[in-house]
Scaffold this motif. Structure first.
Motif, PDB file in Angstrom:
ATOM      1  N   GLU A  32      40.874   4.035 -46.206  1.00  0.00           N
ATOM      2  CA  GLU A  32      40.611   5.469 -46.213  1.00  0.00           C
ATOM      3  C   GLU A  32      40.719   6.027 -47.630  1.00  0.00           C
ATOM      4  O   GLU A  32      41.407   5.475 -48.490  1.00  0.00           O
ATOM      5  CB  GLU A  32      41.573   6.200 -45.279  1.00  0.00           C
ATOM      6  N   VAL A  33      40.038   7.161 -47.834  1.00  0.00           N
ATOM      7  CA  VAL A  33      39.933   7.765 -49.173  1.00  0.00           C
ATOM      8  C   VAL A  33      40.253   9.252 -49.062  1.00  0.00           C
ATOM      9  O   VAL A  33      39.870   9.914 -48.087  1.00  0.00           O
ATOM     10  CB  VAL A  33      38.513   7.574 -49.754  1.00  0.00           C
ATOM     11  N   ALA A  34      40.954   9.781 -50.074  1.00  0.00           N
ATOM     12  CA  ALA A  34      41.181  11.221 -50.200  1.00  0.00           C
ATOM     13  C   ALA A  34      40.736  11.647 -51.598  1.00  0.00           C
ATOM     14  O   ALA A  34      41.104  11.015 -52.594  1.00  0.00           O
ATOM     15  CB  ALA A  34      42.651  11.567 -49.983  1.00  0.00           C
ATOM     16  N   ARG A  35      39.944  12.706 -51.680  1.00  0.00           N
ATOM     17  CA  ARG A  35      39.476  13.224 -52.957  1.00  0.00           C
ATOM     18  C   ARG A  35      40.285  14.458 -53.342  1.00  0.00           C
ATOM     19  O   ARG A  35      40.721  15.213 -52.471  1.00  0.00           O
ATOM     20  CB  ARG A  35      37.988  13.551 -52.883  1.00  0.00           C
ATOM     21  N   PHE A  36      40.459  14.659 -54.657  1.00  0.00           N
ATOM     22  CA  PHE A  36      41.220  15.824 -55.109  1.00  0.00           C
ATOM     23  C   PHE A  36      40.495  16.497 -56.265  1.00  0.00           C
ATOM     24  O   PHE A  36      39.717  15.883 -56.998  1.00  0.00           O
ATOM     25  CB  PHE A  36      42.644  15.433 -55.517  1.00  0.00           C
ATOM     26  N   GLY A  37      40.753  17.807 -56.409  1.00  0.00           N
ATOM     27  CA  GLY A  37      40.123  18.612 -57.453  1.00  0.00           C
ATOM     28  C   GLY A  37      40.086  20.063 -57.021  1.00  0.00           C
ATOM     29  O   GLY A  37      40.702  20.462 -56.029  1.00  0.00           O
ATOM     30  N   ARG A  38      39.352  20.902 -57.771  1.00  0.00           N
ATOM     31  CA  ARG A  38      39.232  22.315 -57.402  1.00  0.00           C
ATOM     32  C   ARG A  38      38.372  22.486 -56.165  1.00  0.00           C
ATOM     33  O   ARG A  38      38.565  23.413 -55.384  1.00  0.00           O
ATOM     34  CB  ARG A  38      38.624  23.106 -58.565  1.00  0.00           C
ATOM     35  N   GLY A  39      37.393  21.613 -55.986  1.00  0.00           N
ATOM     36  CA  GLY A  39      36.537  21.690 -54.812  1.00  0.00           C
ATOM     37  C   GLY A  39      35.595  22.881 -54.852  1.00  0.00           C
ATOM     38  O   GLY A  39      35.686  23.766 -55.707  1.00  0.00           O
ATOM     39  N   SER A  40      34.660  22.890 -53.915  1.00  0.00           N
ATOM     40  CA  SER A  40      33.727  24.007 -53.764  1.00  0.00           C
ATOM     41  C   SER A  40      33.042  23.843 -52.414  1.00  0.00           C
ATOM     42  O   SER A  40      33.282  22.875 -51.682  1.00  0.00           O
ATOM     43  CB  SER A  40      32.682  23.999 -54.895  1.00  0.00           C
ATOM     44  N   ALA A  41      32.169  24.799 -52.077  1.00  0.00           N
ATOM     45  CA  ALA A  41      31.455  24.714 -50.805  1.00  0.00           C
ATOM     46  C   ALA A  41      30.575  23.472 -50.739  1.00  0.00           C
ATOM     47  O   ALA A  41      30.375  22.876 -49.676  1.00  0.00           O
ATOM     48  CB  ALA A  41      30.611  25.970 -50.597  1.00  0.00           C
TER      49      ALA A  41
END
Length: 270
Positions: A32-41
């Motif tokens: 499994e993978v989790a992404r991180f950052g400010r993100g956006s729509a």
């Protein structure tokens, strides 16, 4: 490894103001993978890090069968992975580094920001796998027994001296200096086995550790300067044992309580 737990504390507003954003806890299994950052729509992330200096998609965490990996998707910023339970160990993951393996069981991932503070989240990986080997059995099979590189008796007086030498760095009180011989005598005075400990005895234990246990050679540039040579030995001993984890935070419980702290500090260490 059955998986990892990622914990992102509740965020703060600008300049450390009012709390903003809920704390997040993620559980990931192998693959499994989790992404991180400010993100956006258009760029959703599982861990949203609210700072303008952090990329929309800053990185990702991937879990394998026996460890986890960190990918830095930034083109300019390095990230740090700290070991909060160690003696200052950390990894620097440079920009665009993909799949950096992380060896710590408990880690703090730290990202730089434009503020005076950093943004960080924690990763718990408690299920590291260790081999169950019988050295004697393998010696019989392969013809010779593997020797221990550094054989230390944790019940010996020299080990108490060693723990006292390492104490400031283990407590993050001094990243450079190590205690002097008189300071070690004073530090161990309250121990039942050290009431009659002298400076000469401490020096002998340090020499024994350096020459016999750690097999440390004194740098040539110290020459005949006795005190400089002894300082070099102390620093080399501390650096070696902390790098290899031969003295750890739990060993601080072997020391007597420090003046003014009493038994409360001993309970904290345990």
């Amino acid at each position: 490894m059955s998986g990892i737990v990622i914990y992102l504390p509740q965020g703060k507003g600008e300049a450390g103001g009012e709390p903003r954003g809920d704390a997040v806890t993620l559980r990931l299994g192998p693959g499994e993978v989790a992404r991180f950052g400010r993100g956006s729509a258009t760029c959703p992330v599982e861990l949203r890090l609210d700072d303008e200096a952090i990329s929309r998609l800053a990185g990702e965490i991937r879990v394998t069968d026996d460890h986890w990996q960190l990918s830095n998707l930034s083109t300019t910023q390095s990230y740090l992975v700290e070991n909060p339970e160690g003696a200052g160990e950390y990894l620097r993951v440079p920009p665009r580094r993909a799949g950096a393996p992380i060896p710590f069981e408990f880690s703090r991932v730290v990202l730089p920001t434009r503020r005076s503070t950093t943004v960080a989240f924690q990763v718990f990986a408690p299920d590291h796998v260790y081999l169950d080997l019988d050295p004697d059995g393998m010696g019989d099979q392969w013809g010779s027994r593997t020797m221990t590189a550094y054989s230390l008796d944790e019940t010996a007086l020299y080990f108490l001296v060693l723990v006292a030498l390492c104490e400031p760095r283990l407590r993050d009180e001094s990243p450079v200096a190590v205690p002097t011989t008189p300071e070690i005598v004073e530090r161990l005075r309250g121990h039942a086995a050290c009431g009659q400990l002298t400076a000469r005895a401490v020096s002998s234990h340090i020499d024994y550790l350096a020459d016999e246990k750690m097999r440390i050679s004194t740098p040539a540039e110290y020459g005949a300067r006795r005190e400089a040579r002894r300082n070099g030995k102390r620093e080399a001993i501390v650096g070696l044992v902390l790098r290899f984890g031969l003295v750890r935070e739990e060993h601080l419980a072997l020391l007597p309580p420090r003046a003014g702290t009493g038994a409360q500090e001993q309970e904290t260490v345990r």
